[in-house]
Design an enzyme around this catalytic site. Structure first.
Site, PDB file in Angstrom:
ATOM      1  N   ALA A 142     -12.793   2.232  -2.755  1.00  0.00           N
ATOM      2  CA  ALA A 142     -14.210   2.200  -3.148  1.00  0.00           C
ATOM      3  C   ALA A 142     -14.346   3.171  -4.315  1.00  0.00           C
ATOM      4  CB  ALA A 142     -15.109   2.617  -1.990  1.00  0.00           C
ATOM      5  N   ILE A 154      -4.351  -1.100   2.577  1.00  0.00           N
ATOM      6  CA  ILE A 154      -5.030  -1.069   1.278  1.00  0.00           C
ATOM      7  C   ILE A 154      -6.519  -0.830   1.481  1.00  0.00           C
ATOM      8  CG2 ILE A 154      -5.727  -2.539  -0.660  1.00  0.00           C
ATOM      9  CD1 ILE A 154      -3.024  -4.029  -0.307  1.00  0.00           C
ATOM     10  N   TYR A 157     -18.123   9.320   4.428  1.00  0.00           N
ATOM     11  CA  TYR A 157     -17.246   8.142   4.468  1.00  0.00           C
ATOM     12  C   TYR A 157     -18.004   6.902   3.971  1.00  0.00           C
ATOM     13  CZ  TYR A 157     -13.101   5.574   6.021  1.00  0.00           C
ATOM     14  OH  TYR A 157     -11.963   4.814   6.063  1.00  0.00           O
ATOM     15  N   LYS A 161     -14.839  -0.646   6.888  1.00  0.00           N
ATOM     16  CA  LYS A 161     -13.891  -0.604   8.014  1.00  0.00           C
ATOM     17  C   LYS A 161     -14.459  -1.344   9.237  1.00  0.00           C
ATOM     18  CE  LYS A 161     -10.449   1.703   6.199  1.00  0.00           C
ATOM     19  NZ  LYS A 161      -9.284   0.943   5.703  1.00  0.00           N
ATOM     20  N   THR A 209      -3.814  11.931   2.132  1.00  0.00           N
ATOM     21  CA  THR A 209      -3.152  10.989   1.222  1.00  0.00           C
ATOM     22  C   THR A 209      -3.976  10.917  -0.065  1.00  0.00           C
ATOM     23  OG1 THR A 209      -4.442   9.125   2.032  1.00  0.00           O
ATOM     24  CG2 THR A 209      -2.365   9.547   3.161  1.00  0.00           C
ATOM     25  N   GLY A 262       0.758  -1.260   0.000  1.00  0.00           N
ATOM     26  CA  GLY A 262       0.000   0.000   0.000  1.00  0.00           C
ATOM     27  C   GLY A 262       0.780   1.296   0.000  1.00  0.00           C
ATOM     28  N   SER A 276       1.704   8.295   1.661  1.00  0.00           N
ATOM     29  CA  SER A 276       0.973   7.097   2.100  1.00  0.00           C
ATOM     30  C   SER A 276       1.304   6.738   3.542  1.00  0.00           C
ATOM     31  CB  SER A 276       1.359   5.885   1.240  1.00  0.00           C
ATOM     32  OG  SER A 276       0.996   6.083  -0.105  1.00  0.00           O
ATOM     33  N   ILE A 277       0.286   6.282   4.267  1.00  0.00           N
ATOM     34  CA  ILE A 277       0.501   5.822   5.643  1.00  0.00           C
ATOM     35  C   ILE A 277       1.524   4.681   5.644  1.00  0.00           C
ATOM     36  CG2 ILE A 277      -0.628   4.641   7.571  1.00  0.00           C
ATOM     37  CD1 ILE A 277      -3.099   6.383   7.052  1.00  0.00           C
TER      38      ILE A 277
END
Ligand code: 0WD
Length: 265
Positions: A95, A92, A156, A163, A194, A13, A19-20
């Site tokens: 949507a 990762i 969201y 999640k 991000t 990812g 990126s985190i």
């Protein structure tokens, strides 16, 4: 000596330096881990080649998690470059952008399926393959979640539903993996700007709100997530599994959220 000295970590990812997963990989390298990176497609692969080099990654391998064959191929490659794995980071989520633009009520069947497949099932699919490379080791898995799993965060939408399923998956996998001596946890991170976050309408307002009302009165960055990830994937956390650790400046503990209360800060 680093907290992850001698460990081999697979980090998925990384799309760019925001990126985190980049924050996590950087912290892992600092703590002595050997890194293998995976990326979704050729285009991202080209973009992250300099990052892989900077991090001294053993290899950087394509893995599109929407296909079992692609995951199998990736793990075939991974098994050629390392003797085994100690850590796997699943960072990762996806949507279709339209799903963030209309109310959850009008989520499409296809959008729902894609969100659940890429953002949730992929964790199971990766775990199935990774455990084969963890024999004789106490493996540690980590995934990334968000507060929208627990409470309604406008816009969201289906990702909040995904999640919630992801956090539940962590608990069920903790049960299965525990029998093998492996652990799995999630970090519920506060908002970070991000590529993935850009898809969510009003994301900047969400960041501002979090900073204004969280107990610490500030936002978080990918370094914060990286440091928490080091702890969860290190031997210091060897009896922590099935957990969702919030790295959000305390935002999740708030009930009444009035920014005026934070005005002194
Ligand atoms: O505020 C945030 N950014 C937060 C993100 C707060 C809390 C949690 N998270 C989560 C995300 O939901 C995600 O699970 O952290 C994880 C990492 O997200 P990120 O670092 O915010 O986003 P980004 O840098 O875009 O990385 C996500 C990556 C993809 O990037 P793009 O932008 O190309 O979609 O997920 C990967 C891809 O690299 N990805 C895939 N990898 C393999 N196969 C696939 C796929 N089919 N689809 C997306």
């Amino acid at each position: 000596m680093g907290l992850l000295e001698g460990k081999v970590a697979l980090v998925t990812g990384i799309a760019n330096k925001n990126s985190i997963a980049y924050g996590i990989a950087k912290a892992f390298k600092r703590e002595g881990a050997k890194l293998v990176l995976t990326y979704a497609n050729e285009k991202i692969g080209r973009k992250i080649a300099p990052i892989a080099e900077e991090l001294g990654a053993v290899a950087s391998i394509e893995m599109d998690v929407s296909s079992d064959e692609a995951i199998d191929r990736a793990f075939e490659e991974i098994s050629k470059v390392v003797d085994g794995l100690d850590i796997v980071v699943h960072s990762i989520a996806f949507a279709p952008v339209d799903e963030f633009k209309r109310p959850t009520l009008y989520t499409s069947r296809e959008g729902f399926k894609i969100a659940m497949d890429i953002s949730v099932y992929s964790l199971i699919a990766i775990t199935q393959r990774a455990i084969k490379l963890m024999e004789g080791r106490e493996g540690s898995f980590l995934t990334l979640s968000y507060y929208g799993a627990e409470k309604v965060v406008p816009h969201y939408n289906v990702m909040g539903i995904a999640k919630a399923a992801l956090e539940s998956t962590v608990r069920y996998l903790a049960f299965d993996l525990g029998k093998m001596g492996h652990r799995i946890n999630a970090i519920s991170a506060g908002p970070v700007k991000t590529l993935a976050a850009r898809a969510i309408s009003g994301f900047h307002l969400l960041m501002k709100h979090t900073m204004e009302v969280s107990p610490l009165g500030r936002g978080i960055d990918i370094e914060d997530v990286g440091n928490a990830a080091v702890f969860l994937c290190s031997d210091w956390a060897r009896n922590i599994t099935g957990e969702v650790l919030h790295v959000d400046a305390g935002y999740h503990v708030m009930g009444v959220m009035d920014k005026e209360d934070n005005i002194e800060k």
